[in-house]
Design an enzyme around this catalytic site. Structure first.
Site, PDB file in Angstrom:
ATOM      1  N   HIS A   6      -8.584   7.541   1.859  1.00 39.67           N
ATOM      2  CA  HIS A   6      -8.286   7.321   0.435  1.00 39.67           C
ATOM      3  C   HIS A   6      -8.430   8.620  -0.351  1.00 39.67           C
ATOM      4  CE1 HIS A   6      -8.647   2.760   0.182  1.00 39.67           C
ATOM      5  NE2 HIS A   6      -8.984   3.014   1.432  1.00 39.67           N
ATOM      6  N   HIS A  21      -4.359   1.957  -1.034  1.00 48.53           N
ATOM      7  CA  HIS A  21      -4.053   2.083  -2.463  1.00 48.53           C
ATOM      8  C   HIS A  21      -2.793   2.936  -2.580  1.00 48.53           C
ATOM      9  CE1 HIS A  21      -8.552   1.253  -3.131  1.00 48.53           C
ATOM     10  NE2 HIS A  21      -7.861   0.166  -3.413  1.00 48.53           N
ATOM     11  N   GLU A  78     -13.121   9.044   1.200  1.00 40.97           N
ATOM     12  CA  GLU A  78     -12.514   9.486  -0.060  1.00 40.97           C
ATOM     13  C   GLU A  78     -12.326  10.999  -0.010  1.00 40.97           C
ATOM     14  OE1 GLU A  78     -11.607   7.440  -2.468  1.00 40.97           O
ATOM     15  OE2 GLU A  78     -12.623   5.581  -1.869  1.00 40.97           O
ATOM     16  N   GLU A  83      -2.502   6.744  -3.651  1.00 45.02           N
ATOM     17  CA  GLU A  83      -3.365   7.736  -2.998  1.00 45.02           C
ATOM     18  C   GLU A  83      -2.575   8.400  -1.878  1.00 45.02           C
ATOM     19  OE1 GLU A  83      -7.286   5.166  -4.268  1.00 45.02           O
ATOM     20  OE2 GLU A  83      -6.989   5.608  -2.147  1.00 45.02           O
TER      21      GLU A  83
HETATM   22 ZN   LIG Z   1      -8.475   4.066  -2.564  1.00 52.66          ZN
END
Ligand SMILES: [Zn+2]
Length: 330
Positions: A154, A61, A218, A64
């Site tokens: 992420h 992404h 994350e 990020e």
């Molecule tokens: Zn992500």
């Protein structure tokens, strides 16, 4: 590109998919360095070394940026002591165009395209990049020994009851799974969600097709490149550095809470509505019977005494996952 003078050279280079200096140092030290595609580097020792094969991906992404900074610094330091690299390594900078644009994606979410059938996503700009990443990943693991890792790093787009958490595919073999969970504890990851079903993510692909101990990790909140508070990533940086240097497993900084998926909330039509808005924190709890979402005649309600919502996003395309409901198991 949303950069400022505060962005260090090593961070800027990785964000721009430039491995130049790092690749040269590993090459000079006698490693076989490959650059199979833009934003992808492999560093391998002689065949038959028995090393673990570790894939680290960032920027799947594009907004990020924290993990890009973390990996840039870890790689830079390691490349200055190249003999300390104890694994065969692949580094992948995912959605390069989205990183340059400072956006999550250009056309569609790259992290839903790592599966054979892409449905409505097949025509998205990201589909070609997914094909490139899949080809490089297949080649990297093709010659790998049994110790295989993939850490896809992420940051979350919303606040979370657990600031750091990881999604771990259920299908990973037990030994690799335990090693991975141990590493996540070293990295002070607060929660682990055991996931039984692919949503087309990059890490699930590596687990399903290459038997890698793989996880989407994350690491806190989305931030601007060069302006991330790196202290929030110190534990994961240390754990990643240790993994790449072959350090023996260290004690967990946190014993992560373990959850399993209770249900996936799929967006079936444009009539989909969800009981959450954009400010809803990850791991917000709902009680049995509460309505999660409705979609025409389909009503998603909480089945267990309590379920917690992760990744609620009613704005995904039809046919994709709009959220996960999880229950705690440990
Ligand atoms: Zn992500």
């Amino acid at each position: 590109m949303p950069t400022t003078g505060a962005v260090s050279g090593v961070v800027r280079a990785l964000a721009e998919a430039d491995f130049g200096a790092v690749a040269q140092r590993f090459s000079d030290a006698g490693f076989t360095v490959g650059l199979p595609a833009r934003g992808i580097m492999t560093v391998k020792a002689a065949a038959g070394s028995g090393r673990a094969s570790v894939l680290v991906s960032v920027g799947v992404h594009g907004d990020e940026t924290g993990p890009i900074e973390v990996v840039a610094h870890v790689l830079d330091a390691l490349s200055q002591q190249p003999a300390m690299l104890a694994v065969d390594l692949m580094v992948c900078v995912g959605n390069i165009d989205a990183i340059a644009a400072g956006k999550r994606f250009i056309d569609a979410d790259l992290n839903r395209m790592f599966r054979p059938v892409r449905g409505s996503l097949a025509d998205a700009a990201e589909a070609a990049r997914a094909d490139t990443m899949i080809a490089a990943t297949d080649a990297f693991f093709a010659g790998a020994g049994p110790l295989r890792w993939h850490l896809d790093l992420h940051t979350a787009i919303r606040p979370s009851v657990y600031p750091t958490f990881a999604i771990v595919p259920d299908l990973i073999a037990e030994q690799g799974k335990q090693a991975l969970i141990g590493w996540l504890g070293q990295a002070a990851i607060g929660a682990i969600i055991m996931n039984p079903q692919s949503a087309g993510t990059y890490s699930y692909y590596s687990a399903e097709f290459h038997a890698a101990a793989a996880s989407t990790v994350e690491l806190g909140r989305v931030g601007t490149l060069g302006q991330n508070d790196l202290s929030q990533f110190a534990d994961v940086a240390e754990a990643l550095d240790g993994l790449l240097r072959g350090a023996p497993p260290a004690a967990a900084k946190t014993a992560p809470h373990v959850f399993k998926v209770a249900q996936q909330i799929m967006k079936l039509s444009d009539g989909f509505t969800m009981a959450f808005d954009r400010s809803t924190q990850n791991f917000t709890a709902l009680r049995q019977g509460e309505v999660i979402a409705t979609d025409g005649d389909t009503v998603y309600a909480v089945q267990h005494p309590e379920e917690l919502v992760v990744f609620p996003n009613p704005d995904v395309r039809v046919g994709l996952r709009a959220g996960l409901m999880v229950v705690r198991t440990a």
